[in-house]
Scaffold this motif. Structure first.
Motif, PDB file in Angstrom:
ATOM      1  N   THR A  43       0.810  -1.214   0.000  1.00  0.00           N
ATOM      2  CA  THR A  43       0.000   0.000   0.000  1.00  0.00           C
ATOM      3  C   THR A  43       0.850   1.274   0.000  1.00  0.00           C
ATOM      4  OG1 THR A  43      -0.176  -0.189   2.416  1.00  0.00           O
ATOM      5  CG2 THR A  43      -1.993  -1.084   1.101  1.00  0.00           C
ATOM      6  N   TYR A  44       1.980   1.264   0.715  1.00  0.00           N
ATOM      7  CA  TYR A  44       2.896   2.406   0.734  1.00  0.00           C
ATOM      8  C   TYR A  44       4.328   1.897   0.626  1.00  0.00           C
ATOM      9  CZ  TYR A  44      -0.631   5.823   2.249  1.00  0.00           C
ATOM     10  OH  TYR A  44      -1.715   6.654   2.323  1.00  0.00           O
ATOM     11  N   MET A  45       5.145   2.638  -0.097  1.00  0.00           N
ATOM     12  CA  MET A  45       6.538   2.265  -0.306  1.00  0.00           C
ATOM     13  C   MET A  45       7.431   3.436   0.051  1.00  0.00           C
ATOM     14  SD  MET A  45       7.987   0.759  -3.892  1.00  0.00           S
ATOM     15  CE  MET A  45       8.401   2.301  -4.702  1.00  0.00           C
ATOM     16  N   SER A  46       8.560   3.162   0.676  1.00  0.00           N
ATOM     17  CA  SER A  46       9.505   4.196   1.054  1.00  0.00           C
ATOM     18  C   SER A  46      10.484   4.476  -0.077  1.00  0.00           C
ATOM     19  CB  SER A  46      10.280   3.750   2.305  1.00  0.00           C
ATOM     20  OG  SER A  46      11.262   4.709   2.662  1.00  0.00           O
ATOM     21  N   LEU A  47      10.776   5.760  -0.299  1.00  0.00           N
ATOM     22  CA  LEU A  47      11.796   6.171  -1.254  1.00  0.00           C
ATOM     23  C   LEU A  47      12.929   6.828  -0.478  1.00  0.00           C
ATOM     24  CD1 LEU A  47       9.467   7.666  -4.023  1.00  0.00           C
ATOM     25  CD2 LEU A  47      10.656   5.461  -4.082  1.00  0.00           C
ATOM     26  N   ASP A  48      14.161   6.340  -0.685  1.00  0.00           N
ATOM     27  CA  ASP A  48      15.286   6.756   0.148  1.00  0.00           C
ATOM     28  C   ASP A  48      16.524   7.059  -0.687  1.00  0.00           C
ATOM     29  OD1 ASP A  48      14.160   6.117   2.955  1.00  0.00           O
ATOM     30  OD2 ASP A  48      13.801   4.268   1.839  1.00  0.00           O
ATOM     31  N   PRO A  49      17.368   8.023  -0.247  1.00  0.00           N
ATOM     32  CA  PRO A  49      18.591   8.347  -0.997  1.00  0.00           C
ATOM     33  C   PRO A  49      19.507   7.147  -1.200  1.00  0.00           C
ATOM     34  CG  PRO A  49      18.152  10.016   0.670  1.00  0.00           C
ATOM     35  CD  PRO A  49      17.179   8.906   0.917  1.00  0.00           C
ATOM     36  N   ALA A  50      19.506   6.208  -0.257  1.00  0.00           N
ATOM     37  CA  ALA A  50      20.385   5.046  -0.371  1.00  0.00           C
ATOM     38  C   ALA A  50      20.106   4.226  -1.623  1.00  0.00           C
ATOM     39  CB  ALA A  50      20.237   4.161   0.865  1.00  0.00           C
ATOM     40  N   MET A  51      18.931   4.406  -2.223  1.00  0.00           N
ATOM     41  CA  MET A  51      18.580   3.616  -3.408  1.00  0.00           C
ATOM     42  C   MET A  51      19.543   3.839  -4.563  1.00  0.00           C
ATOM     43  SD  MET A  51      14.426   3.859  -3.357  1.00  0.00           S
ATOM     44  CE  MET A  51      13.466   2.808  -2.255  1.00  0.00           C
ATOM     45  N   LEU A  52      20.109   5.044  -4.657  1.00  0.00           N
ATOM     46  CA  LEU A  52      21.067   5.306  -5.727  1.00  0.00           C
ATOM     47  C   LEU A  52      22.276   4.388  -5.577  1.00  0.00           C
ATOM     48  CD1 LEU A  52      22.038   6.846  -8.175  1.00  0.00           C
ATOM     49  CD2 LEU A  52      22.849   8.669  -6.670  1.00  0.00           C
ATOM     50  N   GLY A  53      22.732   4.213  -4.344  1.00  0.00           N
ATOM     51  CA  GLY A  53      23.841   3.308  -4.100  1.00  0.00           C
ATOM     52  C   GLY A  53      23.482   1.862  -4.381  1.00  0.00           C
ATOM     53  N   TRP A  54      22.249   1.486  -4.063  1.00  0.00           N
ATOM     54  CA  TRP A  54      21.808   0.107  -4.297  1.00  0.00           C
ATOM     55  C   TRP A  54      21.750  -0.212  -5.787  1.00  0.00           C
ATOM     56  CZ3 TRP A  54      16.956   0.468  -0.625  1.00  0.00           C
ATOM     57  CH2 TRP A  54      17.395   0.605   0.699  1.00  0.00           C
ATOM     58  N   MET A  55      21.508   0.795  -6.616  1.00  0.00           N
ATOM     59  CA  MET A  55      21.468   0.579  -8.063  1.00  0.00           C
ATOM     60  C   MET A  55      22.857   0.439  -8.669  1.00  0.00           C
ATOM     61  SD  MET A  55      18.834   3.528  -9.247  1.00  0.00           S
ATOM     62  CE  MET A  55      17.511   4.060  -8.164  1.00  0.00           C
ATOM     63  N   SER A  56      23.841   1.028  -8.000  1.00  0.00           N
ATOM     64  CA  SER A  56      25.199   1.070  -8.543  1.00  0.00           C
ATOM     65  C   SER A  56      25.911  -0.262  -8.323  1.00  0.00           C
ATOM     66  CB  SER A  56      25.985   2.207  -7.872  1.00  0.00           C
ATOM     67  OG  SER A  56      25.303   3.436  -8.040  1.00  0.00           O
ATOM     68  N   ASP A  57      26.897  -0.532  -9.149  1.00  0.00           N
ATOM     69  CA  ASP A  57      27.614  -1.802  -9.073  1.00  0.00           C
ATOM     70  C   ASP A  57      28.784  -1.694  -8.096  1.00  0.00           C
ATOM     71  OD1 ASP A  57      28.090  -4.444  -9.667  1.00  0.00           O
ATOM     72  OD2 ASP A  57      29.348  -4.001 -11.402  1.00  0.00           O
ATOM     73  N   ASP A  58      28.453  -1.335  -6.862  1.00  0.00           N
ATOM     74  CA  ASP A  58      29.469  -1.182  -5.813  1.00  0.00           C
ATOM     75  C   ASP A  58      29.485  -2.445  -4.963  1.00  0.00           C
ATOM     76  OD1 ASP A  58      31.149  -0.503  -3.777  1.00  0.00           O
ATOM     77  OD2 ASP A  58      30.084   1.332  -3.185  1.00  0.00           O
ATOM     78  N   ARG A  59      30.494  -3.268  -5.146  1.00  0.00           N
ATOM     79  CA  ARG A  59      30.575  -4.545  -4.445  1.00  0.00           C
ATOM     80  C   ARG A  59      31.231  -4.418  -3.082  1.00  0.00           C
ATOM     81  NH1 ARG A  59      27.127  -7.894  -7.354  1.00  0.00           N
ATOM     82  NH2 ARG A  59      27.057  -6.920  -9.418  1.00  0.00           N
ATOM     83  N   GLU A  60      31.662  -3.213  -2.717  1.00  0.00           N
ATOM     84  CA  GLU A  60      32.311  -3.016  -1.427  1.00  0.00           C
ATOM     85  C   GLU A  60      31.434  -2.229  -0.460  1.00  0.00           C
ATOM     86  OE1 GLU A  60      36.106  -1.262  -2.044  1.00  0.00           O
ATOM     87  OE2 GLU A  60      36.924  -3.008  -3.092  1.00  0.00           O
ATOM     88  N   SER A  61      30.185  -1.997  -0.837  1.00  0.00           N
ATOM     89  CA  SER A  61      29.284  -1.245   0.022  1.00  0.00           C
ATOM     90  C   SER A  61      28.775  -2.122   1.159  1.00  0.00           C
ATOM     91  CB  SER A  61      28.110  -0.695  -0.791  1.00  0.00           C
ATOM     92  OG  SER A  61      27.318   0.178  -0.017  1.00  0.00           O
ATOM     93  N   TYR A  62      27.980  -1.512   2.047  1.00  0.00           N
ATOM     94  CA  TYR A  62      27.474  -2.215   3.225  1.00  0.00           C
ATOM     95  C   TYR A  62      26.386  -3.227   2.893  1.00  0.00           C
ATOM     96  CZ  TYR A  62      23.661   1.178   2.770  1.00  0.00           C
ATOM     97  OH  TYR A  62      22.611   1.931   2.298  1.00  0.00           O
TER      98      TYR A  62
END
Length: 332
Positions: A43-62
């Motif tokens: 019903t509701y979804m959160s939008l967060d700045p961290a999503m940009l990092g989640w889209m990126s191919d950063d294999r060393e992130s948290y």
């Protein structure tokens, strides 16, 4: 059988830019839960700045990135519409990691029922990542003490606004950094902050000096940007800096230079970066700490809601453009 929509990641962002071209919309039949499973209608979804990092191919992130072809990651709330799980019944409202989709199947792991009287908005604005992040960062690493001075950037945002209100409730002098006069008015006159700095128009050094006569003991960093070094230079000896986010640099071609580390030594300042996935096992204790403040009416919030899965990208970009006026939510 009816279909439902979901958005999957189709390609990685280039130069930190977010657009509809990064995603592909899929339509599939609404699934049927198996044994021990539930069907959730989000019903509701959160939008967060961290999503940009989640889209990126950063294999060393948290946290591992979302893989190409996978449903975009997000947290959300929804209603159980079918259940073959003994702990969940039809009509239960639940919160957990839902993704950018209208329906999902779950075995219940990672989903919690909303308490009576807690709306979907309150759940995502306070008891989900914003409140968990604010409480963890402030108390585990900021270690605030009554009478101290705290400065929080992104103070009108979902995390920063809660950080400031918790600190005020604990007897600290609280100054928030925001990006508009309207946001400054909100944190001072509605949330009770002691002062606000509009980084887009104020003389940063002069305004900070005016509002922090005893300098700064706790700096809760959500944004980065030019004011960072001014706050760093105002830190007291044995001050604590909690680095939660750097949204000003997420889309920058070149990150802003950091402060000189010599004062770090002279003043024995502690700096701690953190991310919530390290603290999932602490959530019951975190909520135990946060909930009394909410019950006592000491935590106010506001949501900025866009409607329709097709507007997820628009809502996410509003965060990076500073156009949101509260926790960014998407209503499905």
């Amino acid at each position: 059988m009816s279909n439902y929509k979901k958005l999957v990641l189709a390609q990685r962002p280039q130069d930190g830019k977010i657009g509809a071209h990064l995603f592909a919309q899929k339509e599939q039949p609404i699934p049927t839960p198996g044994d021990g499973e539930i069907l959730i209608k989000q019903t509701y979804m959160s939008l967060d700045p961290a999503m940009l990092g989640w889209m990126s191919d950063d294999r060393e992130s948290y946290i591992p990135p979302v893989e190409i072809g996978e449903v975009m990651r997000s947290s959300g709330v929804g209603e159980v519409v079918e259940s073959n799980h003994p702990d969940f019944k039809v009509g239960d409202k639940v919160m957990g990691m839902t993704g950018w989709q209208e329906y999902l199947i779950s075995d219940g792991q990672g989903f919690n029922k909303l308490q009576a009287g807690v709306s979907e908005e309150m759940a995502l604005c306070v008891f989900a990542l914003p409140g968990l992040t604010a409480t963890t960062g402030l108390y585990n690493f900021g270690k605030p003490k009554e009478g101290e001075t705290l400065v929080v950037t992104g103070a009108a945002g979902s995390v920063g606004s809660i950080v400031g209100q918790l600190a005020k409730a604990d007897g600290l002098h609280v100054v928030g950094v925001v990006g508009s006069d309207a946001k400054a008015d909100w944190i001072v006159n509605e949330l009770g902050f002691d002062g606000a700095i509009n980084y887009k128009k104020d003389d940063l050094a002069a305004k900070l000096e005016e509002l922090t006569p005893d300098k700064v003991d706790v700096f809760f960093e959500n944004t980065g940007g030019p004011i960072q070094q001014h706050i760093f230079n105002r830190m007291n000896a044995h001050g604590r800096i909690v680095v939660c986010g750097m949204i000003a640099d997420y889309q920058a071609e070149k990150p802003s230079p950091g402060p000189n580390w010599i004062p770090l030594i002279k003043k024995r300042i502690a700096i701690r970066g953190f991310a919530m996935p390290d603290h999932w096992d602490e959530i019951p204790k975190i909520l135990e700490k946060l909930t009394p403040y909410v019950q006592q009416g000491k935590i106010k919030y506001r949501a900025h809601t866009v409607t329709g899965l097709e507007n997820a990208v628009t809502g996410l970009n509003m965060l990076f453009e500073g156009k949101n006026t509260g926790k960014m939510l998407l209503k499905l």
